[in-house]
Write an enzyme that holds these catalytic residues in place. Sequence first.
Site, PDB file in Angstrom:
ATOM      1  N   ARG A  18      43.579  32.400  34.919  1.00  0.00           N
ATOM      2  CA  ARG A  18      42.960  33.020  36.088  1.00  0.00           C
ATOM      3  C   ARG A  18      41.527  33.772  35.595  1.00  0.00           C
ATOM      4  NH1 ARG A  18      46.357  37.771  37.441  1.00  0.00           N
ATOM      5  NH2 ARG A  18      46.642  37.641  35.437  1.00  0.00           N
ATOM      6  N   ASN A  36      48.800  34.846  39.786  1.00  0.00           N
ATOM      7  CA  ASN A  36      49.792  34.399  39.327  1.00  0.00           C
ATOM      8  C   ASN A  36      50.947  34.386  40.514  1.00  0.00           C
ATOM      9  OD1 ASN A  36      48.871  33.903  36.818  1.00  0.00           O
ATOM     10  ND2 ASN A  36      49.594  35.732  36.114  1.00  0.00           N
TER      11      ASN A  36
END
Length: 86
Positions: A18, A36
């Site tokens: 990320r 997530n």
Amino acid sequence: MRRVGVVVRGTVQGVGYRYCLRVVAERAGVSGWVRNRADGSVEAELEGADLDTVLAWMAEGPPGSRVTSRDVTDLPTEGTQGFEVR
């Protein structure tokens, strides 16, 4: 301008996916968010002119990741600004 939703599966959590995606997106001038998911995948919504660069990176991911699949869905544009890691 184009907006897409993306779900990436494989070894993509716990490897900096990320945060690296945020850097890649910001460099490409792409806005949106990434998070997530409970199933171990990573989900993102991205908007900008240079999505191809970001999508190509997402198919590979950062060192330590292993992307097994990537689903891309076109979405209506929203004029999003900035990039958020959720």
